[in-house]
Write a protein that holds these residues in place. Structure first.
Motif, PDB file in Angstrom:
ATOM      1  N   LYS A   1       0.829  -1.201   0.000  1.00 35.79           N
ATOM      2  CA  LYS A   1       0.000   0.000   0.000  1.00 35.79           C
ATOM      3  C   LYS A   1       0.870   1.262   0.000  1.00 35.79           C
ATOM      4  O   LYS A   1       0.606   2.198  -0.764  1.00 35.79           O
ATOM      5  N   ALA A   2       1.918   1.277   0.810  1.00 34.90           N
ATOM      6  CA  ALA A   2       2.794   2.444   0.887  1.00 34.90           C
ATOM      7  C   ALA A   2       3.543   2.653  -0.425  1.00 34.90           C
ATOM      8  O   ALA A   2       3.624   3.771  -0.949  1.00 34.90           O
ATOM      9  N   VAL A   3       4.096   1.567  -0.971  1.00 33.51           N
ATOM     10  CA  VAL A   3       4.848   1.673  -2.226  1.00 33.51           C
ATOM     11  C   VAL A   3       3.917   2.056  -3.372  1.00 33.51           C
ATOM     12  O   VAL A   3       4.229   2.940  -4.182  1.00 33.51           O
ATOM     13  N   GLY A   4       2.752   1.417  -3.450  1.00 29.19           N
ATOM     14  CA  GLY A   4       1.799   1.722  -4.522  1.00 29.19           C
ATOM     15  C   GLY A   4       1.301   3.149  -4.457  1.00 29.19           C
ATOM     16  O   GLY A   4       1.182   3.824  -5.484  1.00 29.19           O
ATOM     17  N   THR A   5       1.034   3.633  -3.236  1.00 27.26           N
ATOM     18  CA  THR A   5       0.577   5.018  -3.074  1.00 27.26           C
ATOM     19  C   THR A   5       1.660   5.990  -3.502  1.00 27.26           C
ATOM     20  O   THR A   5       1.388   6.985  -4.187  1.00 27.26           O
TER      21      THR A   5
ATOM     22  N   THR B   1      12.702   5.242  -4.516  1.00 30.51           N
ATOM     23  CA  THR B   1      13.685   5.857  -5.416  1.00 30.51           C
ATOM     24  C   THR B   1      14.283   4.821  -6.359  1.00 30.51           C
ATOM     25  O   THR B   1      14.474   5.092  -7.552  1.00 30.51           O
ATOM     26  N   ALA B   2      14.582   3.635  -5.845  1.00 29.98           N
ATOM     27  CA  ALA B   2      15.161   2.587  -6.689  1.00 29.98           C
ATOM     28  C   ALA B   2      14.183   2.161  -7.784  1.00 29.98           C
ATOM     29  O   ALA B   2      14.562   2.007  -8.951  1.00 29.98           O
ATOM     30  N   ILE B   3      12.909   1.973  -7.410  1.00 31.64           N
ATOM     31  CA  ILE B   3      11.907   1.558  -8.399  1.00 31.64           C
ATOM     32  C   ILE B   3      11.700   2.649  -9.442  1.00 31.64           C
ATOM     33  O   ILE B   3      11.627   2.380 -10.649  1.00 31.64           O
ATOM     34  N   GLU B   4      11.594   3.900  -8.975  1.00 29.61           N
ATOM     35  CA  GLU B   4      11.397   5.026  -9.903  1.00 29.61           C
ATOM     36  C   GLU B   4      12.556   5.132 -10.892  1.00 29.61           C
ATOM     37  O   GLU B   4      12.346   5.480 -12.063  1.00 29.61           O
ATOM     38  N   SER B   5      13.749   4.887 -10.403  1.00 32.17           N
ATOM     39  CA  SER B   5      14.926   5.045 -11.270  1.00 32.17           C
ATOM     40  C   SER B   5      14.856   4.127 -12.480  1.00 32.17           C
ATOM     41  O   SER B   5      15.416   4.443 -13.536  1.00 32.17           O
TER      42      SER B   5
END
Length: 287
Positions: free
Chosen positions: A40-44, A104-108
């Motif tokens: 939930k935190a990561v998805g949000t 940040t890692a996923i966004e990168s």
């Protein structure tokens, strides 16, 4: 080679790649499992950063931008969320650093593809066909991968085999890269000083509105989804603090257009003030 050319083509790309290498050195596969542990935190966070933030920038740019370059620059800035800056503020606020680094890692990885897309859409919308700068999408994807995904992967592999040495290198890189990035942003502002001063009054309100509303949006999303206080603070910084150095890489290095960088340079003046003020608010939230 002029100072500006060296800055845009060598210094900023190398500094960003070094930052991403440091991030990889601090990550393990266990860290990335937080996507499953805290879905939930990561998805949000990803919803706010990758979709809602560019939409907010589009609305504000359409209403408030004084010219097409400022408007398109706002979209590109919003397409570059997070980064080491948001990680640093999250750490200073004693919030959920693990969530911040994971986002940040996923966004990168994801922004390798979304940044060229938003750049193309912004330039196509705000410029007419005759004056719109070209977007070398394939080249941008390749260069962004070289500067972000590959260093992160190399860092993670190195840590897997040399964890003790990686831990020492991370501490050294954290101290050095933050100062280097600040220096490069200041130098970029100096190189474009006349354009920054000329547009400060006209575009300052747009930049301030984008900064404050994106921070508010991060907080609102975290509250609506029922996240705990530390994760609320984290999403304020993750959604509300943009990766200025990456935005400068896109506008100055990849698109080679200093006018598109003005919004990011103005943001570099405004964002540290609001981010530091929120540190006081965050301490009260934790209490």
């Amino acid at each position: 080679m002029s100072l500006a050319d060296f800055l845009y083509t060598v210094a900023i790309p190398v500094a960003l790649a070094t930052v991403m290498l440091g991030m990889g050195l601090s990550l393990t596969l266990e860290d990335l499992k937080r996507v499953v542990i805290y879905p939930k935190a990561v998805g949000t966070g990803l919803l706010g950063q990758l979709i809602l933030l560019p939409l907010l920038a589009f609305v504000l740019a359409t209403l408030l931008a004084p010219n097409p370059a400022i408007a398109a620059g706002a979209i590109m800035l919003a397409a570059c969320p997070g980064g080491v800056t948001s990680n640093a503020y999250t750490f200073a606020a004693r919030a959920d650093v693990a969530l911040s680094v994971t986002l940040t890692a996923i966004e990168s990885i994801i922004t390798i593809f979304t940044i060229p897309l938003f750049a193309y859409l912004a330039l196509s919308f705000y410029f007419d066909q005759a004056t719109a700068p070209d977007v070398p999408a394939v080249g941008m994807i390749r260069q962004l991968a070289i500067i972000t995904a590959i260093p992160i992967t190399c860092g993670m592999v190195f840590r897997a085999f040399q964890p003790a040495l990686a831990a020492r290198l991370v501490e050294m890189l954290r101290k050095v890269t933050v100062y280097v990035l600040v220096f490069l942003i200041v130098m970029a502002a100096f190189a474009s000083w006349e354009d920054v001063v000329e547009n400060f009054a006209a575009a300052g309100f747009l930049v301030l509105a984008l900064n404050l509303l994106s921070m508010a949006m991060g907080y609102g999303l975290a509250r609506v989804t029922g996240l705990p206080v530390k994760q609320q603070i984290t999403l304020v910084y993750e959604v509300g603090v943009q990766n200025i150095s990456l935005a400068l890489l896109v506008t100055l290095t990849l698109l080679e257009n200093p006018l598109l960088a003005i919004t990011s340079l103005l943001y570099a003046v405004v964002m540290p003030i609001t981010a530091l003020v929120f540190l006081r608010v965050a301490s009260r939230m934790r209490a």
